[in-house]
Design a protein around this motif. Structure first.
Motif, PDB file in Angstrom:
ATOM      1  N   GLY A  47       3.165   4.769   8.445  1.00 23.00           N
ATOM      2  CA  GLY A  47       1.818   5.440   9.383  1.00 23.00           C
ATOM      3  C   GLY A  47       1.245   4.411   9.898  1.00 23.00           C
ATOM      4  N   SER A  48       0.918   3.158   9.410  1.00 23.44           N
ATOM      5  CA  SER A  48       0.231   2.316  10.076  1.00 23.44           C
ATOM      6  C   SER A  48       0.752   1.972  11.304  1.00 23.44           C
ATOM      7  CB  SER A  48      -0.064   0.737   9.446  1.00 23.44           C
ATOM      8  OG  SER A  48       1.282   0.458   9.131  1.00 23.44           O
ATOM      9  N   LEU A  49       2.167   1.933  11.685  1.00 20.88           N
ATOM     10  CA  LEU A  49       2.742   1.768  12.957  1.00 20.88           C
ATOM     11  C   LEU A  49       2.432   2.678  13.874  1.00 20.88           C
ATOM     12  CD1 LEU A  49       6.294   0.227  11.543  1.00 20.88           C
ATOM     13  CD2 LEU A  49       4.300  -1.257  12.454  1.00 20.88           C
ATOM     14  N   ILE A  50       2.745   4.044  13.351  1.00 17.77           N
ATOM     15  CA  ILE A  50       2.299   5.121  14.282  1.00 17.77           C
ATOM     16  C   ILE A  50       0.939   4.930  14.437  1.00 17.77           C
ATOM     17  CG2 ILE A  50       2.350   7.692  14.363  1.00 17.77           C
ATOM     18  CD1 ILE A  50       4.847   7.882  12.406  1.00 17.77           C
ATOM     19  N   MET A  51      -0.075   4.784  13.720  1.00 19.69           N
ATOM     20  CA  MET A  51      -1.274   4.748  14.283  1.00 19.69           C
ATOM     21  C   MET A  51      -1.718   3.576  15.256  1.00 19.69           C
ATOM     22  SD  MET A  51      -4.439   5.692  14.192  1.00 19.69           S
ATOM     23  CE  MET A  51      -4.604   6.867  12.862  1.00 19.69           C
ATOM     24  N   LEU A  52      -0.862   2.394  15.177  1.00 18.67           N
ATOM     25  CA  LEU A  52      -0.923   1.364  16.102  1.00 18.67           C
ATOM     26  C   LEU A  52      -0.499   1.838  17.514  1.00 18.67           C
ATOM     27  CD1 LEU A  52      -1.296  -1.581  16.924  1.00 18.67           C
ATOM     28  CD2 LEU A  52       0.890  -1.923  16.254  1.00 18.67           C
ATOM     29  N   LEU A  53       0.565   2.633  17.550  1.00 20.39           N
ATOM     30  CA  LEU A  53       1.241   3.445  18.824  1.00 20.39           C
ATOM     31  C   LEU A  53       0.144   4.234  19.232  1.00 20.39           C
ATOM     32  CD1 LEU A  53       3.441   3.938  20.903  1.00 20.39           C
ATOM     33  CD2 LEU A  53       4.467   5.736  19.171  1.00 20.39           C
ATOM     34  N   LEU A  60     -11.318   3.462  18.921  1.00 22.08           N
ATOM     35  CA  LEU A  60     -10.378   2.083  18.843  1.00 22.08           C
ATOM     36  C   LEU A  60     -10.759   1.259  17.575  1.00 22.08           C
ATOM     37  CD1 LEU A  60     -10.938   0.884  22.525  1.00 22.08           C
ATOM     38  CD2 LEU A  60      -8.985   2.178  21.580  1.00 22.08           C
ATOM     39  N   VAL A  61     -11.913   1.179  17.131  1.00 21.78           N
ATOM     40  CA  VAL A  61     -12.233   0.672  15.923  1.00 21.78           C
ATOM     41  C   VAL A  61     -11.704   1.167  14.577  1.00 21.78           C
ATOM     42  CG1 VAL A  61     -13.968  -0.082  14.176  1.00 21.78           C
ATOM     43  CG2 VAL A  61     -14.012  -0.388  16.775  1.00 21.78           C
ATOM     44  N   ILE A  62     -11.526   2.512  14.812  1.00 21.91           N
ATOM     45  CA  ILE A  62     -11.040   3.228  13.562  1.00 21.91           C
ATOM     46  C   ILE A  62      -9.415   3.151  13.478  1.00 21.91           C
ATOM     47  CG2 ILE A  62     -10.570   5.451  12.818  1.00 21.91           C
ATOM     48  CD1 ILE A  62     -13.341   6.171  13.646  1.00 21.91           C
ATOM     49  N   GLY A  63      -8.621   3.101  15.029  1.00 24.56           N
ATOM     50  CA  GLY A  63      -7.368   3.196  14.954  1.00 24.56           C
ATOM     51  C   GLY A  63      -6.709   1.613  14.356  1.00 24.56           C
ATOM     52  N   PRO A  65      -1.863  -0.343   5.473  1.00 25.62           N
ATOM     53  CA  PRO A  65      -0.865  -0.939   4.677  1.00 25.62           C
ATOM     54  C   PRO A  65      -1.306  -1.646   3.578  1.00 25.62           C
ATOM     55  CG  PRO A  65      -0.749  -1.589   7.107  1.00 25.62           C
ATOM     56  CD  PRO A  65      -1.987  -0.790   6.694  1.00 25.62           C
ATOM     57  N   ILE A  66      -2.565  -2.236   3.547  1.00 30.82           N
ATOM     58  CA  ILE A  66      -3.081  -2.908   2.500  1.00 30.82           C
ATOM     59  C   ILE A  66      -3.171  -1.816   1.308  1.00 30.82           C
ATOM     60  CG2 ILE A  66      -5.045  -4.139   1.646  1.00 30.82           C
ATOM     61  CD1 ILE A  66      -5.403  -5.261   4.135  1.00 30.82           C
ATOM     62  N   VAL A  67      -3.872  -0.767   1.712  1.00 32.25           N
ATOM     63  CA  VAL A  67      -4.179   0.567   0.644  1.00 32.25           C
ATOM     64  C   VAL A  67      -2.725   0.806   0.053  1.00 32.25           C
ATOM     65  CG1 VAL A  67      -4.853   2.767   0.576  1.00 32.25           C
ATOM     66  CG2 VAL A  67      -6.275   1.196   1.899  1.00 32.25           C
ATOM     67  N   GLY A  68      -1.825   0.943   0.922  1.00 37.79           N
ATOM     68  CA  GLY A  68      -0.455   1.344   0.466  1.00 37.79           C
ATOM     69  C   GLY A  68       0.214   0.383  -0.627  1.00 37.79           C
ATOM     70  N   PHE A  69      -0.135  -0.861  -0.222  1.00 37.51           N
ATOM     71  CA  PHE A  69       0.480  -1.718  -1.137  1.00 37.51           C
ATOM     72  C   PHE A  69      -0.397  -2.116  -2.371  1.00 37.51           C
ATOM     73  CE2 PHE A  69      -0.087  -6.404  -2.593  1.00 37.51           C
ATOM     74  CZ  PHE A  69       1.425  -6.714  -2.650  1.00 37.51           C
ATOM     75  N   CYS A  70      -1.421  -1.704  -2.325  1.00 34.78           N
ATOM     76  CA  CYS A  70      -2.319  -1.809  -3.567  1.00 34.78           C
ATOM     77  C   CYS A  70      -2.005  -0.362  -4.381  1.00 34.78           C
ATOM     78  CB  CYS A  70      -3.628  -1.614  -3.591  1.00 34.78           C
ATOM     79  SG  CYS A  70      -4.555  -3.184  -2.719  1.00 34.78           S
ATOM     80  N   PHE A  71      -1.625   0.486  -3.703  1.00 36.43           N
ATOM     81  CA  PHE A  71      -1.309   1.835  -4.358  1.00 36.43           C
ATOM     82  C   PHE A  71       0.077   1.567  -4.925  1.00 36.43           C
ATOM     83  CE2 PHE A  71       0.987   5.862  -4.418  1.00 36.43           C
ATOM     84  CZ  PHE A  71      -0.119   6.604  -4.883  1.00 36.43           C
ATOM     85  N   CYS A  72       0.928   1.040  -4.185  1.00 41.32           N
ATOM     86  CA  CYS A  72       2.206   0.731  -5.028  1.00 41.32           C
ATOM     87  C   CYS A  72       2.162  -0.338  -6.213  1.00 41.32           C
ATOM     88  CB  CYS A  72       3.260   0.419  -3.970  1.00 41.32           C
ATOM     89  SG  CYS A  72       3.706   1.424  -2.726  1.00 41.32           S
ATOM     90  N   CYS A  73       1.333  -1.329  -5.869  1.00 41.24           N
ATOM     91  CA  CYS A  73       1.384  -2.329  -7.085  1.00 41.24           C
ATOM     92  C   CYS A  73       0.669  -1.528  -8.440  1.00 41.24           C
ATOM     93  CB  CYS A  73       0.544  -3.182  -6.689  1.00 41.24           C
ATOM     94  SG  CYS A  73       1.067  -4.361  -5.462  1.00 41.24           S
ATOM     95  N   CYS A  74      -0.290  -0.677  -8.074  1.00 39.44           N
ATOM     96  CA  CYS A  74      -0.887  -0.069  -9.357  1.00 39.44           C
ATOM     97  C   CYS A  74       0.051   1.020 -10.003  1.00 39.44           C
ATOM     98  CB  CYS A  74      -2.270   0.656  -8.652  1.00 39.44           C
ATOM     99  SG  CYS A  74      -3.560  -0.434  -8.360  1.00 39.44           S
ATOM    100  N   ARG A  75       0.972   1.512  -9.164  1.00 43.96           N
ATOM    101  CA  ARG A  75       1.817   2.448  -9.889  1.00 43.96           C
ATOM    102  C   ARG A  75       3.158   1.580 -10.510  1.00 43.96           C
ATOM    103  NH1 ARG A  75       0.991   8.355  -9.480  1.00 43.96           N
ATOM    104  NH2 ARG A  75      -0.700   8.243  -8.298  1.00 43.96           N
ATOM    105  N   CYS A  76       3.440   0.795  -9.970  1.00 50.80           N
ATOM    106  CA  CYS A  76       4.498  -0.051 -10.250  1.00 50.80           C
ATOM    107  C   CYS A  76       4.405  -1.157 -11.327  1.00 50.80           C
ATOM    108  CB  CYS A  76       5.497  -0.432  -9.157  1.00 50.80           C
ATOM    109  SG  CYS A  76       6.113   0.971  -8.145  1.00 50.80           S
ATOM    110  N   CYS A  77       3.313  -1.830 -11.020  1.00 49.55           N
ATOM    111  CA  CYS A  77       2.993  -3.052 -11.715  1.00 49.55           C
ATOM    112  C   CYS A  77       1.647  -2.846 -12.487  1.00 49.55           C
ATOM    113  CB  CYS A  77       3.009  -4.418 -10.859  1.00 49.55           C
ATOM    114  SG  CYS A  77       4.515  -4.376  -9.706  1.00 49.55           S
TER     115      CYS A  77
END
Length: 889
Positions: free
Chosen positions: A506-512, A119-122, A130-142
């Motif tokens: 991915g995060s939404l599916i993991m929440l489900l 549960l904790v991992i989920g 999502p934070i990791v994805g946001f950082c990843f996109c920022c590092c790639r695009c900005c």
């Protein structure tokens, strides 16, 4: 002729004087159910009706190809939780006997630590990814492309790493495809769940209703049909009390005194009497014949003697000496008048014959045969009383078992539940939204999830394929990162597209996955694992309790001294009524009586104690039949038999035969014939008057011959014939006196038994009859007892309900399908993340870079000429003059 007469008399006795009431009617008893009772009232009951066939069959759950997925899911859940569920701790927390302290938390943590970690991992994944994805996109695009410069440093292991990424990503795609397929199959499986669950519940409710109806039918068969048949046998015996009791009395007397044989022998005296009269009459006729023949013989011999004396007197010395004719003159020495006169004996026998001895004997036999009729007549009131008791007992049994039937009519209400379940699909939830509409939306959501996983799989697979084609087949293998082909570059872009989609959804599916796991995993571990346990451990831990001798037992209602259900149902905690035991018994198709311990609130033995209602012994003891008035041998019969015996005893057969054996005449016919012949020879040829003498002598010889051959022969023949007649009479009559004496003695002995012991004999046979009637009731009681305890209401449908609804449907279909959804999606997310990392890594190796790495060695002149596959020629290599990503100032 005598044999024929005896046969006719025997047939007369059997056909005309055999008592038809001695026959049991009917000999056997049957009914439409196949029950059977023989002449000895030994009952054979048919098997109870099976009733309506049940729809649900006991069978294992069919996984429909999902067994590997379910095994994987169950294995994952098993790893998430400890080996044994701490039921005692749960129950203690519920009833307050266990405090929620550190030790309890530690114990629960050991059991559900893996579950909590998941549960904790989920939830962390849902928050962090999502934070990791946001950082990843920022590092790639900005940020001046700080994390994603289009530049690749090459070394000697670059090709090996590219191959490693390709192979690993391909394997990841393969596992992702498996997850996608499992998601799709599980979604399709769930689309059929509602109809399957509805059908299963409907079939089980129908089976429960059939179980109630079948049990009622079986109770009616036992209580009504079975008792009606038993009562029919009882009434058959009661209505035949005359043949059964009276016939047994007659048979007992017959065995003691041989009464049947005695009557048969008495009746056989009638033809003997006829034969004796005939023989005695013949003796009398022969005696008259002897008198006539002797009279004729005497006259002939006297006349011949006179003639011989006269002839020899005339002849003188010429004829010689005269013969001695004294023997002829004396006549016969047999005096017929000295023979006994049989007229009185003949008259006595004829008087016996005229008295109709056969009728007198038959009259005595009818008196004996009417014992059955007397018993039947004297026992009418007793039979009626017992018949009324049987009807009362039928009411008792019907009311007792009818109460059980009324309880089982509750199953009829299940039909309403069946129709309600059948209409669940059309049930309106909110507004116009129905259950069927909700199922369509759920299915569409499942298809959308499957399509998303499929999209990620296709992006990664196509990108992988394009990357491989571009690197290996389009000449990009030896190209610099800045000069790679468009095919491999397209593959890299597809891989990066899959990365973006995974970061977005991915995060939404993991929440489900996490939310469904929160519900599904505990249900699988706590409910389904225990429900599938063939030992029904969950019920033993939560409900059943245990023996009072082993101390208090923890249940959902607190500590229990003994068995919980036994205490709740019967108020006796020592009664081992348990849910696990009931399910085990029903699984083995035992009767509801045995599975539910019904005998603890329903005393079947008391209900079946028919002796308390039908007091056969007392009523049978009231039967009183007076046998002392039965007259087997009347005084007239005895007088006639005595007269017959005395008449036979008055005949002196020895003296008569001795007299008939004596010589009839004393004359010597042969000597006389010789003398006459000698005189005739002497006078032959002599002159007159001797010639006349000669003629007379010849005539005398002829007359002597005639007397010897005719008159004397007639007397001898009459004697012989009379002797034979006397012998016949003797052979017929000699055994008769002894027979009469023994027969009279036997009849008087039987008469004495009837007068002295008749009442006791009746009581003895009545007791046997009571035992017979009681035996019929005991056989019914045994049949009911055994049937109810072992065969009636076999509760297999209850086990089927547990197995098909709880185990197969709830766990096998609903919960397993629910858990397979999060397991399949979780599986897919895991390999999506792996694919995301590999896609990012592999994209560096197949996309066109904007600049070379500063540490990338510049090509030498020897390397200026490289083979270019696309041109088919060796072209000079021209290194780039500027850095396209970050040109130097």
């Amino acid at each position: 002729m005598k044999s024929c007469l005896l046969i006719l008399l025997s047939l007369y006795i059997v056909c005309c004087h055999g008592n038809p009431n001695k026959e049991l009617s009917p000999k056997t008893v049957t009914d439409s159910n196949g029950n059977y009772a023989d002449e000895e009232s030994q009952l054979t009951y048919a098997a109870i009706p099976e009733g309506i066939e049940y729809i649900v069959k006991p069978e294992e759950y069919k996984y429909q190809g999902l067994l590997p997925l379910i095994n994987g899911m169950q294995g994952f859940v098993g790893i998430s939780f400890g080996k044994e569920t701490p039921w005692d701790t749960f129950l203690g927390l519920v009833d307050g006997s266990v405090s929620f302290d550190q030790a309890t938390i530690l114990e629960l943590g050991k059991w559900a630590g893996g579950y909590a970690a998941c549960l904790v991992i989920g939830f962390l994944f849902f928050l962090i990814f999502p934070i990791v994805g946001f950082c990843f996109c920022c590092c790639r695009c900005c940020c001046s492309n700080c994390g994603g410069k289009m530049m690749q440093k090459r070394d000697d292991n670059t090709s090996a790493w590219r191959c490693c990424y390709i192979i690993t990503l391909f394997l990841s795609c393969t596992f992702l495809f498996c997850g996608m397929v499992c998601t799709y199959v599980t979604n399709e499986r769930m689309s059929t769940l509602f109809s399957e669950v509805t059908q299963t519940v409907q079939e089980n409710t129908v089976d429960l209703q059939s179980f109630g109806n079948n049990t009622i039918t079986q109770i009616n068969y036992v209580a009504i049909d079975g008792f009606n048949f038993t009562a029919k046998v009882m009434l058959r015996d009661l209505n035949n009390i005359g043949p059964i009791v009276g016939g047994a009395v007659e048979e007992s007397l017959s065995q003691q005194a041989g009464i049947d044989a005695t009557f048969a022998q008495l009746l056989a005296l009638d033809p003997v009497l006829v034969n004796m009269i005939t023989d005695l009459t013949d003796v009398e006729n022969k005696k008259q014949a002897i008198k006539t023949s002797i009279s004729t013989l005497d006259a002939s011999m006297t006349q011949l003697a006179t003639d011989i004396d006269s002839t020899f007197a005339t002849c003188g010395a010429t004829c010689g000496s005269a013969p001695d004719t004294t023997g002829l003159k004396d006549g016969t020495n047999f005096d017929p008048d000295s023979m006994p006169d049989f007229s009185s004996e003949l008259q006595d026998l004829e008087d016996v014959q005229d008295s109709n001895l056969t009728g007198l004997v038959i009259q005595g036999q009818e008196e004996f045969d009417n014992i059955s009729v007397r018993v039947e007549t004297e026992s009418q009131s007793t039979v009626q009383t017992i018949t009324d008791m049987v009807s009362d007992f039928e009411t008792v049994v019907g009311d007792a078992l009818g109460g059980v039937s009324d309880m089982l009519t509750l199953f009829d209400s299940i039909s309403n539940l069946t129709s309600t379940i059948g209409n669940l699909g059309n049930m309106t939830l909110t507004g116009s939204l129905t259950v069927d509409d909700l199922e369509k939306y759920r299915w569409a959501g499942g298809v959308a999830l499957t399509c998303f996983v499929l999209l990620i799989f296709l992006l990664q697979l196509v990108g992988l394929v394009f990357g491989c084609l571009g690197c290996c087949c389009c000449g990009d293998k030896n190209s610099t990162p800045t000069e790679r082909g468009k095919v491999s570059n397209c593959g890299g872009l597809l891989l990066m597209a899959s990365v973006g989609l995974v970061f977005i959804f991915g995060s939404l599916i993991m929440l489900l996955v996490t939310l469904t796991y929160v519900v599904g995993a505990p249900l699988e571990e706590i409910a389904c694992v225990n429900l599938r346990d063939p030992e029904y451990t969950i019920f033993k831990n939560l409900i059943d309790g245990g023996s009072p001798d082993t101390g208090p037992h923890t249940t959902i209602l607190g500590d229990q001294e003994g068995y919980l259900l036994g205490d709740m149902a019967f108020g006796d905690p020592s009664i081992p009524l348990t849910v696990s035991g009931m399910l085990t018994d029903c699984e083995n198709d035992k009767s509801a009586w045995e599975a539910l311990y019904v005998d603890n609130f329903f005393n079947l033995n008391e209900v079946l104690d028919f002796k308390s209602t039908i007091d056969v012994d007392t009523e049978i003891d009231k039967i009183s039949v007076d046998l002392s008035t039965i007259e087997l041998i009347s005084p007239d019969t005895k007088t006639e038999l005595t007269s017959m015996r005395d008449a036979i005893d008055g005949i002196d057969f020895t003296g008569l035969k001795s007299e008939l054996s004596e010589q009839t005449v004393t004359a010597d016919f042969q000597s006389l014939r010789t003398t006459l012949q000698s005189a005739a020879d002497n006078t032959q040829g002599q002159p007159s008057p001797l010639d006349t003498v000669h003629t007379n002598l010849i005539n005398h010889i002829a007359e002597l011959d005639r007397i010897e051959t005719e008159d004397y022969a007639d007397v001898k023949t009459s004697q012989d014939e009379m002797y034979i007649s006397v012998q016949n009479l003797e052979s017929t009559a000699t055994p008769v006196p002894d027979q009469i004496n023994s027969l009279v003695t036997a009849l008087e002995s039987t008469q004495s038994v009837l007068q002295v012991d008749g009442e006791q004999i009746i009581k003895n046979e009545s007791s046997k009859f009571a035992y017979r009637v009681v035996g019929v009731g005991e056989q019914y009681a045994t049949f009911v007892n055994n049937t109810i305890r072992t065969s009636l209401g076999k509760c297999k449908p209850i086990s089927n309900v547990y197995q098909s609804i709880l185990v197969n449907t709830l766990c096998g279909s609903v919960i397993d399908s629910w858990n397979c959804v999060w397991f399949s999606l979780g599986w897919s997310i895991a390999f999506m993340v792996l694919g995301l990392i590999l896609s990012v890594k592999l994209a560096k190796h197949i996309r066109i870079m904007e600049e070379l790495h500063p540490d990338d060695p510049a090509p030498s002149k020897e390397d200026n000429w490289k083979y270019r596959p696309e041109s088919g020629t060796d072209l000079p290599y021209r290194p780039p003059t500027t850095n396209k990503v970050a040109p130097e100032a």
